[in-house]
Write an enzyme that holds these catalytic residues in place. Structure first.
Site, PDB file in Angstrom:
ATOM      1  N   GLY A 259     -11.367   4.245  -0.624  1.00  0.00           N
ATOM      2  CA  GLY A 259     -12.370   5.093  -0.009  1.00  0.00           C
ATOM      3  C   GLY A 259     -13.641   4.385   0.398  1.00  0.00           C
ATOM      4  O   GLY A 259     -14.658   5.034   0.665  1.00  0.00           O
TER       5      GLY A 259
ATOM      6  N   CYS B 253      -7.600 -26.467  14.440  1.00  0.00           N
ATOM      7  CA  CYS B 253      -8.796 -27.296  14.648  1.00  0.00           C
ATOM      8  C   CYS B 253      -8.473 -28.785  14.692  1.00  0.00           C
ATOM      9  O   CYS B 253      -9.208 -29.564  15.307  1.00  0.00           O
ATOM     10  CB  CYS B 253      -9.826 -26.993  13.564  1.00  0.00           C
ATOM     11  SG  CYS B 253     -10.549 -25.338  13.719  1.00  0.00           S
TER      12      CYS B 253
ATOM     13  N   ASP C  69      -8.009  -7.267   0.885  1.00  0.00           N
ATOM     14  CA  ASP C  69      -7.067  -7.335   2.007  1.00  0.00           C
ATOM     15  C   ASP C  69      -7.716  -6.717   3.224  1.00  0.00           C
ATOM     16  O   ASP C  69      -8.599  -5.860   3.100  1.00  0.00           O
ATOM     17  CB  ASP C  69      -5.772  -6.573   1.690  1.00  0.00           C
ATOM     18  CG  ASP C  69      -5.924  -5.080   1.999  1.00  0.00           C
ATOM     19  OD1 ASP C  69      -5.512  -4.652   3.088  1.00  0.00           O
ATOM     20  OD2 ASP C  69      -6.489  -4.343   1.159  1.00  0.00           O
TER      21      ASP C  69
ATOM     22  N   CYS D 210     -13.628 -27.402   9.921  1.00  0.00           N
ATOM     23  CA  CYS D 210     -12.317 -26.879   9.535  1.00  0.00           C
ATOM     24  C   CYS D 210     -11.226 -27.917   9.789  1.00  0.00           C
ATOM     25  O   CYS D 210     -11.247 -28.621  10.800  1.00  0.00           O
ATOM     26  CB  CYS D 210     -12.016 -25.606  10.325  1.00  0.00           C
ATOM     27  SG  CYS D 210     -10.439 -24.824   9.913  1.00  0.00           S
TER      28      CYS D 210
ATOM     29  N   HIS E 108      -6.117 -20.084  12.384  1.00  0.00           N
ATOM     30  CA  HIS E 108      -7.467 -20.513  12.010  1.00  0.00           C
ATOM     31  C   HIS E 108      -8.188 -19.464  11.175  1.00  0.00           C
ATOM     32  O   HIS E 108      -8.784 -19.784  10.136  1.00  0.00           O
ATOM     33  CB  HIS E 108      -8.295 -20.840  13.251  1.00  0.00           C
ATOM     34  CG  HIS E 108      -9.743 -21.017  12.940  1.00  0.00           C
ATOM     35  ND1 HIS E 108     -10.249 -22.165  12.378  1.00  0.00           N
ATOM     36  CD2 HIS E 108     -10.791 -20.147  13.032  1.00  0.00           C
ATOM     37  CE1 HIS E 108     -11.538 -22.022  12.160  1.00  0.00           C
ATOM     38  NE2 HIS E 108     -11.899 -20.805  12.538  1.00  0.00           N
TER      39      HIS E 108
ATOM     40  N   ASP F 287       0.858  -1.172   0.000  1.00  0.00           N
ATOM     41  CA  ASP F 287       0.000   0.000   0.000  1.00  0.00           C
ATOM     42  C   ASP F 287       0.905   1.235   0.000  1.00  0.00           C
ATOM     43  O   ASP F 287       1.976   1.228   0.597  1.00  0.00           O
ATOM     44  CB  ASP F 287      -0.881  -0.028   1.249  1.00  0.00           C
ATOM     45  CG  ASP F 287      -1.913   1.080   1.265  1.00  0.00           C
ATOM     46  OD1 ASP F 287      -1.973   1.855   0.293  1.00  0.00           O
ATOM     47  OD2 ASP F 287      -2.654   1.158   2.253  1.00  0.00           O
ATOM     48  N   SER F 288       0.469   2.299  -0.663  1.00  0.00           N
ATOM     49  CA  SER F 288       1.311   3.494  -0.789  1.00  0.00           C
ATOM     50  C   SER F 288       1.495   4.238   0.516  1.00  0.00           C
ATOM     51  O   SER F 288       2.380   5.081   0.634  1.00  0.00           O
ATOM     52  CB  SER F 288       0.701   4.452  -1.811  1.00  0.00           C
ATOM     53  OG  SER F 288      -0.493   5.016  -1.302  1.00  0.00           O
ATOM     54  N   GLY F 289       0.651   3.947   1.510  1.00  0.00           N
ATOM     55  CA  GLY F 289       0.703   4.680   2.765  1.00  0.00           C
ATOM     56  C   GLY F 289      -0.277   5.836   2.812  1.00  0.00           C
ATOM     57  O   GLY F 289      -0.401   6.503   3.841  1.00  0.00           O
ATOM     58  N   GLY F 290      -0.982   6.081   1.710  1.00  0.00           N
ATOM     59  CA  GLY F 290      -1.927   7.186   1.669  1.00  0.00           C
ATOM     60  C   GLY F 290      -2.975   7.111   2.756  1.00  0.00           C
ATOM     61  O   GLY F 290      -3.225   8.092   3.462  1.00  0.00           O
ATOM     62  N   PHE F 291      -3.578   5.938   2.941  1.00  0.00           N
ATOM     63  CA  PHE F 291      -4.630   5.793   3.946  1.00  0.00           C
ATOM     64  C   PHE F 291      -4.083   6.063   5.341  1.00  0.00           C
ATOM     65  O   PHE F 291      -4.710   6.745   6.152  1.00  0.00           O
ATOM     66  CB  PHE F 291      -5.241   4.394   3.880  1.00  0.00           C
ATOM     67  CG  PHE F 291      -6.316   4.163   4.903  1.00  0.00           C
ATOM     68  CD1 PHE F 291      -7.601   4.644   4.690  1.00  0.00           C
ATOM     69  CD2 PHE F 291      -6.051   3.477   6.069  1.00  0.00           C
ATOM     70  CE1 PHE F 291      -8.600   4.450   5.646  1.00  0.00           C
ATOM     71  CE2 PHE F 291      -7.038   3.290   7.026  1.00  0.00           C
ATOM     72  CZ  PHE F 291      -8.312   3.770   6.806  1.00  0.00           C
TER      73      PHE F 291
ATOM     74  N   GLN G  42     -11.075   6.899  -6.497  1.00  0.00           N
ATOM     75  CA  GLN G  42     -11.692   7.565  -5.360  1.00  0.00           C
ATOM     76  C   GLN G  42     -13.005   8.204  -5.801  1.00  0.00           C
ATOM     77  O   GLN G  42     -13.540   7.843  -6.839  1.00  0.00           O
ATOM     78  CB  GLN G  42     -10.710   8.585  -4.765  1.00  0.00           C
ATOM     79  CG  GLN G  42      -9.497   7.966  -4.080  1.00  0.00           C
ATOM     80  CD  GLN G  42      -9.843   7.243  -2.785  1.00  0.00           C
ATOM     81  OE1 GLN G  42     -10.964   7.318  -2.263  1.00  0.00           O
ATOM     82  NE2 GLN G  42      -8.885   6.497  -2.250  1.00  0.00           N
TER      83      GLN G  42
ATOM     84  N   CYS H  44      -7.855 -26.951   9.644  1.00  0.00           N
ATOM     85  CA  CYS H  44      -6.599 -26.217   9.845  1.00  0.00           C
ATOM     86  C   CYS H  44      -5.815 -26.846  10.998  1.00  0.00           C
ATOM     87  O   CYS H  44      -6.333 -27.685  11.751  1.00  0.00           O
ATOM     88  CB  CYS H  44      -6.879 -24.732  10.126  1.00  0.00           C
ATOM     89  SG  CYS H  44      -7.485 -24.375  11.799  1.00  0.00           S
TER      90      CYS H  44
END
Length: 374
Positions: A216, A309, A266, A304, A335, A93-97, A189, A306
């Protein structure tokens, strides 16, 4: 281009898409969920464990790595893949958020954003060129253009100014980007305004990025409003390029996003709630700290398979949380990530078999989803 999207199939009943994203670090099967490793690590997980549960790509954050340990140090180490011992794709991520989330600690100008570090209060100035340079130093597989994320709610005028600045910054990012083995994605945006989303998508598509994110959203707006924005935004993006919905990771939002044509997701949600003692299961949320599980010797999720579990009971995991043992955080994190990665597998299978609406109905009935947060 550093990445190439292969569209394999579109669902006959919805806009859901089955695809493959070919990258220099391997193939990503879409739709895909990307575990978040903000500071070059997915909290409590080793790279080997991430591979074991089926993670094909992870996300790291430019803002945090720029502040600590610094992108030049990571470049000196051989790049982010080598630094963190992960040889599969990485999206940064660019770091904008993060910068815009600093509120009073930052000041936006046309040139970039002046902000103070949340670590030590030191002053920094992040420009589109610097955000791009940092990501080229990191050597991530996919880099994101530096954007301005408008808050919710905001006025039409504020959202318009933010999207137009985002377009200008996207042009600057593209001009500064010269790493041939790295793809640079643009970010749409426009807030909750259809006219602005259409303007943003049109302007970014003209810049011809190899992929597009929808930013956004998931910033506090009601979920029906987010779905409405997706309904009219995803069709504006090229069918032959990946579409990425940023910051979304609850099962309901992932399913609804896939149905609307989103390929990539994500979110820190599965790892964050795991550390607080909440597990995602096929029957809904399980808050494992609750006393009702003190003598429950069954697994977190009967459906599950995993590592957690297969080997541990709810009673044992609750005991670990009560004893403040680190293993508790690890077991529920394993999990929750496995649960979401299996959800993506099931969604890909449903798309291939043209039964996405039926899958959605079965999943929500079993999960006990009633329209509230899950």
């Amino acid at each position: 281009m550093a990445v190439k999207f292969e569209l394999i199939k579109e669902c006959k009943q919805t806009k859901a898409r089955l695809g493959r994203l070919h990258t220099p670090h391997g193939i990503i099967n879409t739709p895909v969920f990307m575990p978040v490793g903000t500071q070059a690590t997915v909290k409590t997980m080793t790279p080997e464990e991430l591979k074991d549960i089926g993670a094909e790509i992870i996300l790291s954050n430019t803002y945090h790595l720029y502040l600590r340990p610094g992108s030049k140090l990571i470049r000196e180490a051989g790049g982010l893949h080598k630094f963190m011992n992960w040889d599969r794709p990485i999206l940064t991520d660019s770091g904008g958020f993060q910068v815009f989330s600093l509120g009073p600690l930052r000041k936006i100008t046309e040139d970039g954003v002046e902000f103070r570090s949340h670590l030590d209060g030191s002053k920094h100035f992040m420009t589109p060129e610097l955000a791009t340079e940092v990501q080229m130093d990191l050597g991530s597989t996919i880099a994101m253009a530096f954007d301005e994320c408008a808050p919710y709610p905001c006025t039409f005028e504020y959202a318009r100014e933010a999207l137009e600045r985002t377009t200008r910054w996207a042009e600057r990012c593209k001009k500064a980007h010269n790493r041939m083995d790295q793809a640079l994605f643009g970010i749409v945006q426009g807030g909750m305004y259809r006219e602005l989303r259409e303007q943003s998508a049109r302007e970014l598509v003209e810049l011809d990025f190899p992929g597009y994110a929808i930013g956004g959203l998931s910033v506090g707006e009601p979920k029906p409003l987010m779905y409405e924005v997706l309904d009219y935004t995803t069709p504006l993006l090229p069918a032959d390029k990946p579409r990425y919905l940023m910051g979304v990771g609850s099962p309901d939002c992932i399913i609804e996003g896939v149905i609307r044509g989103v390929d990539m997701f994500d979110c820190v949600l599965p790892t964050r709630i795991a550390r607080n003692g909440t597990a995602m299961t096929s029957g809904g949320k399980v808050v494992i700290r609750n006393a009702v599980y003190a003598r429950d010797f069954t697994p977190l999720d009967h459906e599950c398979d995993c590592y957690t579990c297969r080997n541990y009971s709810r009673a044992y995991i609750r005991h670990l949380f009560k004893a403040e043992e680190i293993l508790a955080l690890r077991l529920v994190t394993i999990h929750n990530l496995y649960f979401l990665l299996r959800l993506m597998e099931h969604l890909r299978k449903a798309i291939a078999e043209d039964c996405v609406p039926e899958f959605r109905k079965r999943f929500f009935e079993k999960y006990g989803y009633d329209g509230e947060e899950i």
